[in-house]
Design a protein around this motif. Structure first.
Motif, PDB file in Angstrom:
ATOM      1  N   GLY A 241      62.339 -24.022  57.394  1.00 38.37           N
ATOM      2  CA  GLY A 241      63.203 -22.852  57.582  1.00 38.37           C
ATOM      3  C   GLY A 241      64.672 -23.232  57.482  1.00 38.37           C
ATOM      4  N   TYR A 242      65.543 -22.273  57.799  1.00 40.78           N
ATOM      5  CA  TYR A 242      66.993 -22.535  57.795  1.00 40.78           C
ATOM      6  C   TYR A 242      67.431 -23.065  59.157  1.00 40.78           C
ATOM      7  CZ  TYR A 242      67.226 -19.806  53.466  1.00 40.78           C
ATOM      8  OH  TYR A 242      67.068 -19.353  52.181  1.00 40.78           O
ATOM      9  N   HIS A 243      68.446 -23.932  59.142  1.00 40.99           N
ATOM     10  CA  HIS A 243      68.914 -24.574  60.375  1.00 40.99           C
ATOM     11  C   HIS A 243      70.020 -23.731  61.017  1.00 40.99           C
ATOM     12  CE1 HIS A 243      66.435 -27.531  58.742  1.00 40.99           C
ATOM     13  NE2 HIS A 243      67.310 -28.450  58.388  1.00 40.99           N
ATOM     14  N   LEU A 244      69.651 -22.530  61.435  1.00 44.63           N
ATOM     15  CA  LEU A 244      70.656 -21.578  61.903  1.00 44.63           C
ATOM     16  C   LEU A 244      71.116 -21.854  63.323  1.00 44.63           C
ATOM     17  CD1 LEU A 244      69.273 -18.257  60.359  1.00 44.63           C
ATOM     18  CD2 LEU A 244      70.701 -20.049  59.357  1.00 44.63           C
ATOM     19  N   GLY A 245      70.470 -22.792  64.008  1.00 40.22           N
ATOM     20  CA  GLY A 245      70.958 -23.174  65.330  1.00 40.22           C
ATOM     21  C   GLY A 245      72.366 -23.731  65.281  1.00 40.22           C
ATOM     22  N   HIS A 246      72.788 -24.236  64.130  1.00 42.83           N
ATOM     23  CA  HIS A 246      74.144 -24.778  63.995  1.00 42.83           C
ATOM     24  C   HIS A 246      75.203 -23.682  63.983  1.00 42.83           C
ATOM     25  CE1 HIS A 246      72.766 -28.874  63.378  1.00 42.83           C
ATOM     26  NE2 HIS A 246      71.871 -28.421  62.520  1.00 42.83           N
TER      27      HIS A 246
END
Length: 989
Positions: A241-246
């Protein structure tokens, strides 16, 4: 999902025609030839998707121009680095944007910041070497995936790659400080922690687009705080998935880190500022042996507490493969066990690193799971052990019995403390489906790599593959894990993200993608709106000669083909097909340093000149209608194989043993059968036939080759006028040298005098005989015979087969006496081609007796003999590529070290002549480019040192590079001379 308008092969599509014309009008190289499309239809995954075309941008302006034109026409784009993706991230029906060929600039590192700006196409291994050289070994670039010799920075950011030492250094995410991006509408932006801006503030479109995106990303994060905090970043290797926690406020809205792992679906990374780390001064390796893999996984948490820099796991299947393909000596340093952990400890001193190993051993001994261990501090021995992990993993692409293995479930990851429990369920699942697993991985990060022997050719096999993959996905998620730990989702896992994430999170992913790429033109079908993972499998439609998984034997001259669910038989173009289908796309042939392959790729940096590119073109020969079946007559096949030097390095260096030299020989043989051949096939190809006559008239022949009009005629006929030609030895000189060798009957070993040594370097014959006698052996001579090498390299296989058969008859004398061959290429031909082309017990017996001269001397030294000739202070070594492929290149190095040569400079690639290739007029320039890659720098580094070239072609290239410099055969260098030899009494050999 927004689909690309491109079908498989555009077939005159007017939209694509407009695109290509527009790009060419701007000076951008684009290629939609059938050969190029074949090369870029694959990466290192299980998938095949034929692109619309391939573009090779030279700079950011080219990338922006490509994107703007594609955006205007609605044509999708697939960014591509080294093409080493194992998940199908780097292929598509789109226009493929190859950033690896020309965008490879590296700025000078800023030591104060310990960071450096690099282009997306820079190869990781080259970046590391450059950084270590300019910082004098104080800094390095940490990520070290097994593909680091060909994987690029841009591709590694796209996959969020890491490598063996991620326990200490993390993923690419932790090493990317800033990125420069080109968006789907052509904006040129720079992103980092808490900023996203235009690279050029005067570029109004980019300024506006940066502001719009930054606002949208902040809103997206703010609206989904709970989901991002709960579902993302839960384990060290949650790459799916995408690392959207950043994007979360507590993580500083790090847009650059959020782009890592986006797989080219949101924007195109064109440059990056990457972090550098201190290079450890020294390292100790602790290798631990266990009864099984699960036991090894249960010790991971104890090992992690000791803070090593690497914890790598592998099982006995990898070791068995390594032993089978590289020999028992390649794994003899391993401790006892059926599973192994390799643990690296850095330190300021070797004593400090070793002490850390000893402390860990004491703790592990108390737990009682380790069976044995090896603590290694010597650098060469440490490197040898690491090769078991690195090379063995690559070699596992083919089982010992020849059955191929595949990725597909090769990258799952869990938290390290759950690794043992996960494996305790995963391995029985593999067994239940009847698969064999070859397993290794980054156990310190909970990441498991495995290759499985799926049947991807039959309908039933693909159905079983799909069932297993879905069940495995549910299993890893049940253990709190990730579908991907570093390879990305690609075509292999994107569809399965619904197993791992809630519908709400999948919706957030889609919104993130849409903000960047509203028209969906960047790498469609990946992560968001995925294609089925069982679609576009490369083997669904491949002709497989003979039996395959789940297939009956094909009739002679035919092959089984599956296409759209139908089974049919198609003609097999040539027996080379099965070998080229062994290519799995890992791209080791694209490495630009270390190893011998692929010399032509190193010269041109063009995919068509790599072993992989050639294999992919040949694989297309046996596909369904619409692809050429004309063999060597096919323009795309001739273009692909034209610059193959037939050096055979691929047969040894390729993890699956693809032998393009053999394929080329077979294709040329088929094409010219019953036809008039090029002049060089009769001149160089039949040279051993002409040599007896030419040595009789040596003065006339030598004068003729030096006369300009004859050289010009030769150029017209195909023999380069620029190539320095050798002098033919006079017949009397040859006879004197052979008499000087003092051969005896009923000797301990036999010397094989090949045509080239006899005609051009007869002084090698007595020198070799004296060296071998000095080692304690009596020396005889074999009957005259020709191995047919030049017939093979020019595709005259019937002639070669007759000569090899005659040679085998003459040499099979009922003894097991070693046959020492002076010319390495002839030794390799008898050893390798004899059993394949002639076959039978006699061919096998003769092949087993054959040694190259360096191997024979190495064997003598292993028994304690040492040369009496004084060793030079320094030597330059050029190993013949055929010797490297068949016998390895270690023997010469061991001989020189045992002889006492204190300084050795090695040329680590083909010299560029490779038999007839370097003498051919149309190949002279490439031949010299190959020489400038490795041989020329080695000669420069060696200064006035002794140059050793056992291969005649290598000796010719040395003289071509420097007409004032000569080189010696190892026999001449070791020659004790008649006076020294006279006082020795032969001993037991």
């Amino acid at each position: 999902m927004e689909k690309s308008i491109m079908p498989h092969g555009h077939g005159g599509d007017p939209t694509l025609t407009r695109l290509l014309a527009a790009l060419r009008g701007q000076g951008i190289e684009v290629d939609d030839s059938p050969r190029r499309l074949s090369e870029y239809s694959y990466d290192a995954s299980n998938y095949r998707v034929r692109p619309a075309g391939v573009a090779f941008p030279a700079n950011v302006d080219d990338v922006r121009a490509v994107v703007r034109e594609c955006s205007a026409l609605g044509i999708s784009i697939t960014p591509r680095g080294g093409g080493t993706s194992m998940a199908g991230n780097a292929i598509g029906t789109s226009l493929v944007l190859d950033l690896s060929r020309r965008m490879a600039a590296v700025e000078k590192p800023d030591a104060g910041e310990a960071a450096v700006w690099v282009d997306a196409g820079v190869v990781l291994g080259e970046l590391r070497s450059y950084i270590e050289s300019v910082t004098e070994g104080t800094l390095t670039f940490a990520p070290d995936p097994s593909s680091m010799t060909r994987a690029t920075v841009g591709g590694s950011i796209g996959n969020d790659a890491c490598g063996n030492h991620s326990v200490a250094y993390g993923r690419m995410t932790q090493h990317v400080e800033e990125v420069e991006l080109v968006t789907a509408d052509g904006a040129y932006l720079r992103a980092g922690r808490n900023f996203l801006c235009a690279v050029d503030h005067r570029d109004g479109h980019s300024v506006a687009r940066a502001a719009e995106l930054l606002h949208g990303l902040k809103e997206l994060a703010q609206a989904n705080l709970a989901a991002l905090r709960v579902e993302l970043g839960n384990i060290p290797r949650q790459v799916s998935g995408y690392h959207l926690g950043h994007l979360l406020p507590e993580n500083g809205l790090d847009v650059a880190a959020a782009m890592a792992g986006s797989e080219g679906t949101c924007a195109i990374v064109v440059r990056a500022k990457v972090r550098l780390v201190p290079k450890p001064r020294t390292t100790a390796l602790l290798c631990l042996g266990y009864a099984n893999t699960i036991d090894s996984a249960r010790d991971v948490m104890t090992i992690l507490a000791a803070k090593p820099s690497a914890i790598e796991g592998l099982d006995a299947s990898i070791v068995d493969i390594m032993r089978h393909r590289r020999g028992a000596g390649s794994v003899d340093s391993l401790p006892q066990g059926k599973a192994f952990l390799m643990v690296d400890f850095p330190g300021d001193t070797i004593q400090q690193a070793s002490a850390a190993c000893e402390r860990l051993l004491a703790k592990l001994a108390a737990d009682g799971r380790i069976l044995d261990h090896a603590l290694v501090t010597e650098p060469l021995e440490r490197a040898k052990l690491w090769r078991v992990r690195e090379d063995g993993a690559g070699l596992s692409s083919r089982r010992i019995d020849g059955i191929q293995t595949w990725p597909g479930w090769e990258d799952s990851a869990v938290a390290p403390d759950r690794l043992a429990d996960y494996l305790a369920e995963l391995l029985p699942l593999v067994e239940r489906y009847g698969y064999t697993a070859f397993m290794y991985g980054h156990f310190g990060a909970g990441c498991v790599h495995m290759r499985l022997d799926y049947d991807l050719r039959s309908d039933n096999g693909r159905h079983t593959f799909e069932e297993f993959t879905r069940e495995a996905a549910k299993l890893v998620v049940a253990h709190g894990g990730s579908l991907s730990g570093e390879h990305g989702d690609g075509r292999a896992r994107s569809e399965l993200l619904e197993v791992m994430y809630t519908p709400a999170m999948l919706g957030i992913f889609k919104a993130f993608k849409h903000q960047w790429d509203p028209a969906g033109i960047l790498n469609p079908g990946i992560i968001v709106d995925p294609e089925p993972f069982a679609a576009s499998l490369a083997l669904a439609g491949v002709a497989q000669p003979g039996p395959g998984h789940g297939e009956p034997d094909a009739a002679p001259g035919t092959a089984v083909v599956h296409s759209a669910g139908n089974r049919e038989l198609l003609p097999v173009v040539s027996p080379f097909v099965g070998n080229t289908h062994a290519c799995i796309g890992v791209g080791r042939c694209r490495a630009t340093s270390g190893g011998f392959m692929c010399p032509s790729y190193r010269a041109t940096k063009d995919e068509k000149d790599s072993t992989r590119g050639r294999a992919r073109v040949l694989q297309e020969l046996v596909r369904a209608k619409g692809t050429s079946h004309d063999g060597w007559s096919s323009p795309e096949v001739r273009e692909a194989l034209d610059l193959c030097l037939s050096c055979k390095a691929c047969s040894a260096g390729c993890p699956t043993g693809v032998d393009i030299a053999e394929a080329k020989s077979q294709l040329v043989d088929e094409h010219y059968r019953g036809k008039i051949r090029p002049f060089t096939h009769y001149s160089i190809g039949w040279l051993p036939r002409w040599l007896p006559f030419l040595t009789r008239i040596a003065p006339i022949a030598n004068a003729g080759t030096a006369v300009r009009p004859f050289r010009i005629v030769g150029e017209w006929l195909g023999v380069s006028a620029r190539r320095r030609l050798p002098d033919f030895a006079k017949r009397g000189r040859i006879r004197r040298r052979v008499r000087e060798a003092r051969f005896t009957d009923n000797a301990d070993l036999l010397l094989f005098i090949d045509s080239f040594t006899r005609a051009f370097r007869p002084e090698v014959v007595p020198a070799a005989a004296r060296v071998l006698r000095d080692s304690g052996a009596s020396v005889g001579c074999t009957p005259d015979a020709c191995c047919g090498l030049t017939w093979i390299s020019t595709g005259q296989r019937d002639g070669a087969r007759r000569r090899l058969a005659r040679l085998i008859t003459r040499l099979d004398d009922g003894t097991d006496r070693p046959i020492v061959v002076l010319e390495p290429s002839c030794a390799a031909t008898i050893r390798d081609e004899g059993p394949k082309m002639v076959g039978g017990a006699a061919a096998a017996r003769v092949a087993a007796r054959v040694r190259s001269f360096s191997v024979a001397v190495d064997e003598a030294m292993s028994r304690g003999w040492r040369p009496t000739a004084p060793a030079p202070e320094k030597a330059v070594l050029q190993t013949h590529c055929h010797e490297h492929a068949v016998f390895g290149s270690g023997a010469q190095k061991r001989v020189l070290q045992a002889w006492g040569v204190p300084e050795l400079v090695e040329s680590s690639s083909c010299c560029g002549v490779a038999g007839n290739f370097g003498f051919e007029a149309e190949h002279f320039d490439v031949s010299m480019q190959v020489a400038r890659h490795s041989l020329a720098p080695a000669l420069a580094a060696g200064g006035g040192a002794l140059v050793l070239t056992d291969g005649f072609s290598c000796a010719m290239q040395v003289s071509q590079l420097d007409s004032n410099r000569s080189s010696l055969h190892l026999a001449v260098a070791l020659d004790p001379g008649p006076s020294r030899e006279a006082g020795r009494v032969p001993g037991s050999w």
